[in-house]
Design an enzyme around this catalytic site. Structure first.
Site, PDB file in Angstrom:
ATOM      1  N   ARG A 256      -5.734   7.890  17.013  1.00 49.96           N
ATOM      2  CA  ARG A 256      -6.998   7.790  16.273  1.00 49.96           C
ATOM      3  C   ARG A 256      -8.084   7.173  17.153  1.00 49.96           C
ATOM      4  O   ARG A 256      -9.245   7.594  17.108  1.00 49.96           O
ATOM      5  CB  ARG A 256      -6.784   6.971  15.004  1.00 49.96           C
ATOM      6  CG  ARG A 256      -8.015   6.630  14.210  1.00 49.96           C
ATOM      7  CD  ARG A 256      -8.575   7.777  13.406  1.00 49.96           C
ATOM      8  NE  ARG A 256      -7.795   8.143  12.266  1.00 49.96           N
ATOM      9  CZ  ARG A 256      -8.277   8.767  11.183  1.00 49.96           C
ATOM     10  NH1 ARG A 256      -9.568   9.054  11.125  1.00 49.96           N
ATOM     11  NH2 ARG A 256      -7.500   9.127  10.195  1.00 49.96           N
TER      12      ARG A 256
ATOM     13  N   GLU B  34     -13.183   3.313   5.101  1.00 55.80           N
ATOM     14  CA  GLU B  34     -13.159   2.888   6.499  1.00 55.80           C
ATOM     15  C   GLU B  34     -14.449   3.146   7.281  1.00 55.80           C
ATOM     16  O   GLU B  34     -14.842   2.304   8.104  1.00 55.80           O
ATOM     17  CB  GLU B  34     -11.996   3.585   7.218  1.00 55.80           C
ATOM     18  CG  GLU B  34     -10.640   3.124   6.751  1.00 55.80           C
ATOM     19  CD  GLU B  34      -9.516   3.950   7.362  1.00 55.80           C
ATOM     20  OE1 GLU B  34      -8.648   3.351   8.014  1.00 55.80           O
ATOM     21  OE2 GLU B  34      -9.530   5.177   7.188  1.00 55.80           O
TER      22      GLU B  34
ATOM     23  N   GLN C  89       0.814  -1.210   0.000  1.00 52.68           N
ATOM     24  CA  GLN C  89       0.000   0.000   0.000  1.00 52.68           C
ATOM     25  C   GLN C  89       0.852   1.267   0.000  1.00 52.68           C
ATOM     26  O   GLN C  89       0.308   2.360  -0.092  1.00 52.68           O
ATOM     27  CB  GLN C  89      -0.901   0.026   1.238  1.00 52.68           C
ATOM     28  CG  GLN C  89      -1.951  -1.077   1.270  1.00 52.68           C
ATOM     29  CD  GLN C  89      -2.683  -1.145   2.589  1.00 52.68           C
ATOM     30  OE1 GLN C  89      -2.727  -2.183   3.229  1.00 52.68           O
ATOM     31  NE2 GLN C  89      -3.285  -0.045   3.022  1.00 52.68           N
TER      32      GLN C  89
ATOM     33  N   THR D 269      -3.773  11.645  10.238  1.00 53.40           N
ATOM     34  CA  THR D 269      -3.519  12.503  11.389  1.00 53.40           C
ATOM     35  C   THR D 269      -2.096  13.058  11.373  1.00 53.40           C
ATOM     36  O   THR D 269      -1.808  14.018  12.083  1.00 53.40           O
ATOM     37  CB  THR D 269      -3.789  11.737  12.695  1.00 53.40           C
ATOM     38  OG1 THR D 269      -3.105  10.483  12.671  1.00 53.40           O
ATOM     39  CG2 THR D 269      -5.279  11.477  12.854  1.00 53.40           C
TER      40      THR D 269
END
Length: 776
Positions: free
Chosen positions: A324, A726, A211, A456
């Site tokens: 998170r 998500e 990824q 973030t």
């Protein structure tokens, strides 16, 4: 002058945007002809790698005897950490992840040496022959053990709003709770794999299922001791990722490159499934707790939530993942005067890593646990309590980290869903059923989702793209995002086709490559389309403007905005075919290629003050789940699900619907069937499909209704769409709440049952017995 290519027939249909276009490689995937790394033709000299692993969870390496490995049939080379010419540590952010164990063993099954052989079978057999002498040291195999020794991979963090202690002390009702939240195996269909091809002048070509190709490029270069410009990474598609290939795909690429450099041959590294499960990190298990002070009405006045992540042996991405979780302990509710604390504990397990939701689910479930507890304590329906505590004018609109909740769609979504799913009538029917059914109990729950969209880490919120128009009118697009089955390339093609007013058959989205678009961010945080779509749009618009300027000049007109639609370009009363304009522009030496770039605006987070705007926007949704439960066995079934999910202005409704359905089932699996099990020695025992159960087709609800809320994003995202990768994962929390609802019926809905996750039949049966004991 050379003859130009024949013009491609431009599409005469309307824009493909907001249409349910088929996934760009769906037909090839169904036919088995879609090419993954293991399907690629390899050079004749290709050899194969494997790793030798530790047989204990913690200890100091005293000696590594590899004589038997070297003498095994077909073995070409064997390496340890001492043979690495560059960096040994390949950690993504903070130190602690050696490419091969060096000095110390940190988890059971840790790779200690790598072997190269002529065949896969020879390499894997030889890797079992190493003699690794280890002086064992005490292993930390639980959060409790790590807490006792204050063993952390990163410092704890805290955010606060208002005077929690004072408000909590005055609250009429005080409730407490705790919850163990299990981890989750990624179970991607395609396992970890990399192919390294050494090229001339020290260059290295890497094909990998990752990824994050740019991170693979960086780490391979550092391990080899060369500049990044010597390494190229190519990634066409993955057979699933879910976060498990964000950081942890790099190790196998590095090992393949090391062996390829040393031996001057192509090297493929492909992990067997059981080994893949042993040596790669999972979703972080958490142990969380809360204390909440409420009014008699059930309205929250003060909240303290503590989240504690089991990070494994190293930091990996755990700092951001626990952050998170902290950002999402509120879900869609105003927590009043609040304090949120996050711990990052170090254990002797494989280093846990990114997983769909990136810590958000482990935090968000605490909000729903609090709502259920408040409902039972005040004798109200959980939905009533949830609605009473939503962000809004009657509660508050500022999160514990100081971000204002703008454009809150949850009140509307919940209202529409409770009506379309007939929540209140079904609640009445289920309550009556449970009063007369001694063995089978039913449960019902409606839970919302408010999920922040952005990395973030601010610097990751950027993307690049490269767009070429060829003289036959076809377009090639390259961008920094990776395709793992989620349909990113399809949406990118729709964006490019819309910008140029041509058909999808004229667009080719090529493999992600570090020599085309550099310094890319991982495809994660639901940001693939948001970031890369904007970058591609930017590149297309640059070329569009060049074509407009050229066309206007050729007509001796003032350049104004032209229309690109249905294969034609229109300016004032004039019109020309797209391909004809492209060819004329080429002959006039107008550049038909451009890079594009995008960076997300508005976002920031000040860690010192624990406040800011870490997210560009929120995506919302809600789900109603109904379950049946056999109290004699603990077996349960999800029988009906109704979902309404916020997608903004959807670029591709079909792909978005598929993402919502798949995310929900994966979230349901995390909370009900997918149980990670380790032995007392730290060995993973749930290391294959026989011992680790993901949801099957039979687990899909018989009634499964998914609707999209089409409401343009208030923020300037790509065509005002919203991320959908998500957020719907956490809709699966409604299944867990529905199970608790069924269990609560055993006490006449007066007790809130303790149900750690995953809620396997064994755990549910224990909760049944506990509820029955409490009733006595």
């Amino acid at each position: 002058m050379r003859k130009l290519s024949e013009q491609q027939q431009a599409a005469t249909s309307a824009s493909p945007l907001a249409k349910p276009a088929a996934h760009e490689s769906a037909s090839r995937q169904v036919a088995g002809s879609a090419r993954y790394v293991d399907d690629m033709p390899v050079p004749a000299d290709t050899c194969y790698g494997a790793v030798g692993q530790s047989r204990c969870a913690a200890g100091r390496i005293r000696n590594i005897d590899l004589a038997a490995v070297r003498a095994a049939p077909g073995v070409i080379d064997v390496i340890t950490a001492e043979d690495v010419p560059g960096h040994v540590d390949i950690a993504p952010v903070f130190d602690g992840d050696p490419v091969l164990a060096q000095h110390n063993i940190k988890f059971f099954g840790q790779p200690v040496f790598a072997v190269l052989a002529h065949t896969v079978e020879q390499a894997r057999y030889a890797a079992t022959l190493g003699n690794i002498e280890v002086e064992p040291t005490p292993a930390l195999l639980s959060i409790a053990a790590a807490r006792d020794l204050a063993a952390k991979v990163r410092p704890s963090h805290q955010m606060q709003q208002g005077d929690y202690a004072a408000v909590y002390a005055e609250a009429p009702i005080k409730l407490e709770g705790q919850l163990k939240v299990g981890g989750q195996e990624h179970m991607y269909l395609e396992g970890q794999i990399s192919l390294a091809l050494p090229e001339e002048d020290g260059r290295m070509m890497i094909y990998t299922s990752s990824q994050h190709p740019s991170e693979v490029q960086k780490l391979v270069a550092e391990v080899l001791g060369v500049g990044l410009h010597k390494v190229t990474v190519d990634m066409r598609r993955m057979g699933g990722g879910f976060g498990g290939k964000e950081t942890q795909a790099a190790q196998w690429a590095c090992l393949a490159a090391l062996l390829a450099q040393r031996n001057g041959c192509a090297v493929k590294f492909r992990l067997a499934r059981s080994q893949d499960m042993q040596v790669t990190g999972k979703r972080h298990p958490f142990e969380n707790s809360y204390a909440v002070g409420i009014a008699d009405s059930g309205k929250i006045l003060a909240t303290h939530v503590t989240v504690s992540g089991d990070c494994g042996h190293s930091a990996d991405l755990s700092d951001a993942i626990v952050d998170r979780a902290m950002f999402h302990v509120d879900n869609g509710y105003y927590l009043g005067a609040s304090r949120v604390t996050g711990h990052r504990f170090q254990t002797h397990y494989v280093s846990h890593t990114a997983y769909r939701g990136f810590g958000g689910p482990q935090g968000m479930i605490m909000a729903e646990a609090m709502m259920d507890n408040i409902a039972r304590a005040t004798g109200q329906d959980p939905l009533t309590v949830r609605k009473r505590n939503l962000y809004g004018p009657d509660t508050g609109d500022t999160t514990p980290y100081g971000m204002q909740v703008e454009d809150n769609l949850l009140p509307e979504i919940i209202a529409r869903l409770e009506d379309s799913a007939d929540y209140w009538a079904r609640r009445k029917t289920i309550t009556a059923f449970n009063q007369t059914s001694p063995i089978i109990k039913k449960g019902l729950a409606l839970t919302p989702v408010k999920f922040g969209i952005s990395f973030t880490a601010k610097y990751l919120n950027q993307a690049g793209a490269l767009v070429h128009i060829y003289t036959d009118g076809t377009v090639q697009v390259n961008h920094g995002g990776t395709e793992m089955g989620q349909g990113l390339h399809t949406k990118i093609a729709q964006i490019a086709a819309h910008e140029f007013g041509i058909g999808l058959d004229q667009i080719e989205v090529t493999a992600t490559r570090t020599d085309k678009v550099p310094n890319t961010s991982p495809t994660a945080a639901s940001s693939g389309t948001d970031l890369n779509g904007k970058a591609v749009q930017n590149a297309c618009q640059i070329i569009r403007q060049r074509l407009i300027d050229f066309y206007a000049t050729s007509l001796q007109l003032q350049a104004t905005d032209a229309q690109f639609s249905q294969g034609q370009v229109s300016l004032a009363e004039h019109s020309i075919g797209f391909t004809e304009l492209v060819q004329q522009a080429y002959l006039a030496r107008v550049s038909l290629s451009s890079t594009g770039f995008y960076k997300t605006p508005k976002i920031y987070y000040d860690r010192a003050s624990a406040s800011g705007r870490p997210f560009f926007y929120f995506a919302y949704g809600a789900a109603v789940s109904e379950v049946t439960l056999d109290i004699l066995t603990g077996e349960h079934k999800t029988t009906r699900v109704d979902i309404l999910h916020d997608v903004g202005t959807s670029i591709n409704p079909a792909i978005d619907t598929g993402q919502i359905e798949g995310a929900f089932i994966q979230g349901m699996g995390w909370l009900t069937t997918e149980e990670l099990r380790w032995g007392d020695d730290g060995r993973l025992t749930s290391n294959n499909m026989a011992t680790y159960k993901i949801p099957a087709i039979g687990d899909t609800p018989a009634i499964f209704n998914v609707d999209l809320l089409h409401r343009p994003n208030a923020q300037d995202s790509i065509y005002h769409s919203k991320a959908v990768g998500e957020p719907p994962f956490m809709l699966g929390i409604s299944v867990w709440c529905a199970l608790k609802d069924a269990l609560s019926s055993l006490s006449g809905y007066t007790q809130d049952p303790q149900l750690d996750t995953p809620a396997t039949p064994e755990r549910v049966l224990k909760a049944v017995l506990a509820a029955q004991d409490a009733g006595l």
